[in-house]
Design an enzyme around this catalytic site. Sequence first.
Site, PDB file in Angstrom:
ATOM      1  N   GLN A   2       2.946   9.898   1.428  1.00 46.68           N
ATOM      2  CA  GLN A   2       4.253   9.233   1.465  1.00 46.68           C
ATOM      3  C   GLN A   2       5.143   9.631   0.296  1.00 46.68           C
ATOM      4  O   GLN A   2       6.330   9.320   0.291  1.00 46.68           O
ATOM      5  CB  GLN A   2       4.077   7.708   1.458  1.00 46.68           C
ATOM      6  CG  GLN A   2       3.453   7.164   2.728  1.00 46.68           C
ATOM      7  CD  GLN A   2       3.347   5.661   2.663  1.00 46.68           C
ATOM      8  OE1 GLN A   2       2.368   5.122   2.174  1.00 46.68           O
ATOM      9  NE2 GLN A   2       4.364   4.962   3.135  1.00 46.68           N
ATOM     10  N   CYS A  57       5.976  -0.294   7.058  1.00 51.59           N
ATOM     11  CA  CYS A  57       5.616   0.865   6.251  1.00 51.59           C
ATOM     12  C   CYS A  57       6.840   1.319   5.461  1.00 51.59           C
ATOM     13  O   CYS A  57       7.934   1.391   6.009  1.00 51.59           O
ATOM     14  CB  CYS A  57       5.134   1.986   7.170  1.00 51.59           C
ATOM     15  SG  CYS A  57       4.631   3.471   6.292  1.00 51.59           S
ATOM     16  N   LEU A  58       6.643   1.621   4.178  1.00 50.12           N
ATOM     17  CA  LEU A  58       7.766   2.068   3.350  1.00 50.12           C
ATOM     18  C   LEU A  58       8.383   3.358   3.897  1.00 50.12           C
ATOM     19  O   LEU A  58       9.548   3.647   3.634  1.00 50.12           O
ATOM     20  CB  LEU A  58       7.308   2.283   1.899  1.00 50.12           C
ATOM     21  CG  LEU A  58       6.884   1.014   1.128  1.00 50.12           C
ATOM     22  CD1 LEU A  58       6.335   1.379  -0.247  1.00 50.12           C
ATOM     23  CD2 LEU A  58       8.045   0.040   0.985  1.00 50.12           C
ATOM     24  N   HIS A  96      -4.505   1.226   7.466  1.00 49.68           N
ATOM     25  CA  HIS A  96      -3.153   1.798   7.518  1.00 49.68           C
ATOM     26  C   HIS A  96      -3.048   2.992   6.555  1.00 49.68           C
ATOM     27  O   HIS A  96      -2.499   4.038   6.917  1.00 49.68           O
ATOM     28  CB  HIS A  96      -2.159   0.681   7.157  1.00 49.68           C
ATOM     29  CG  HIS A  96      -0.720   1.077   7.120  1.00 49.68           C
ATOM     30  ND1 HIS A  96       0.223   0.539   7.966  1.00 49.68           N
ATOM     31  CD2 HIS A  96      -0.037   1.941   6.324  1.00 49.68           C
ATOM     32  CE1 HIS A  96       1.413   1.063   7.696  1.00 49.68           C
ATOM     33  NE2 HIS A  96       1.283   1.919   6.699  1.00 49.68           N
ATOM     34  N   GLU A  97      -3.609   2.842   5.351  1.00 46.97           N
ATOM     35  CA  GLU A  97      -3.492   3.920   4.351  1.00 46.97           C
ATOM     36  C   GLU A  97      -4.378   5.115   4.702  1.00 46.97           C
ATOM     37  O   GLU A  97      -3.969   6.264   4.516  1.00 46.97           O
ATOM     38  CB  GLU A  97      -3.821   3.398   2.946  1.00 46.97           C
ATOM     39  CG  GLU A  97      -2.925   2.260   2.439  1.00 46.97           C
ATOM     40  CD  GLU A  97      -1.446   2.503   2.632  1.00 46.97           C
ATOM     41  OE1 GLU A  97      -0.992   3.663   2.518  1.00 46.97           O
ATOM     42  OE2 GLU A  97      -0.712   1.526   2.926  1.00 46.97           O
ATOM     43  N   HIS A 137      -2.634   7.149   7.115  1.00 44.55           N
ATOM     44  CA  HIS A 137      -1.634   8.019   6.470  1.00 44.55           C
ATOM     45  C   HIS A 137      -2.269   9.325   5.999  1.00 44.55           C
ATOM     46  O   HIS A 137      -1.677  10.400   6.141  1.00 44.55           O
ATOM     47  CB  HIS A 137      -1.038   7.328   5.233  1.00 44.55           C
ATOM     48  CG  HIS A 137       0.178   6.499   5.507  1.00 44.55           C
ATOM     49  ND1 HIS A 137       1.303   6.986   6.117  1.00 44.55           N
ATOM     50  CD2 HIS A 137       0.461   5.208   5.209  1.00 44.55           C
ATOM     51  CE1 HIS A 137       2.225   6.027   6.198  1.00 44.55           C
ATOM     52  NE2 HIS A 137       1.729   4.932   5.652  1.00 44.55           N
ATOM     53  N   GLY A 161       0.829  -1.193   0.000  1.00 46.61           N
ATOM     54  CA  GLY A 161       0.000   0.000   0.000  1.00 46.61           C
ATOM     55  C   GLY A 161       0.863   1.241   0.000  1.00 46.61           C
ATOM     56  O   GLY A 161       2.027   1.201   0.428  1.00 46.61           O
TER      57      GLY A 161
HETATM   58 NI    NI Z   1       2.602   3.024   5.500  1.00 49.34          NI
END
Ligand code: NI
Length: 169
Positions: free
Chosen positions: A51, A93-94, A135-136, A139, A46
């Site tokens: 991000q 998470c990236l 999670h997204e 963000h 995701g």
């Molecule tokens: Ni993330």
Amino acid sequence: MAMFDIEIYGSECLRRKCRTVEELDPDLEDFIDRMVETMIVGSGVGLAASQVGVCKRVAVMNPEPDREKTLIRMINPKIVALSNEEDTIEEGCLSVPGIRGRIIRPSALEVVYIDRKGRERRLEAEGLLARIIQHEVDHLNGILFIDHLSIAKRALLRRKLKDLESGRG
Ligand code: NI
């Protein structure tokens, strides 16, 4: 297609509340394509617009990265129902590389969003997809998965987080 650089923990844009998308245009479609590319290359399941430094309510996700059919692009996602039942899943998470944590969240949900053709969609999800959606959407509200960890667990990660923040991660 040019990929985006991913914003890392400590970057201010990860903490902003993203703006609602008011209009769909070709630029937005290109932007979403680049997000998909960036997610794939980063081996993520995701990715939210914040991000990649863009404060818009857009997220892409794919619970089965090897399949194209499971790719979902969401504009203005809004979770409208959450299950009482919860489960514990390890998240990463990236934007927070090198850190993973087991997080408790509702196990199922219902989300409404706009797809890239401008159609309104409603989706019921459970398991990994429900987890990714939460999670997204977090963000897009400036929330990171580590915010859901206990104070004790976060204290253990303090040094690692400091290193990420200062670019030594
Ligand atoms: Ni993330």
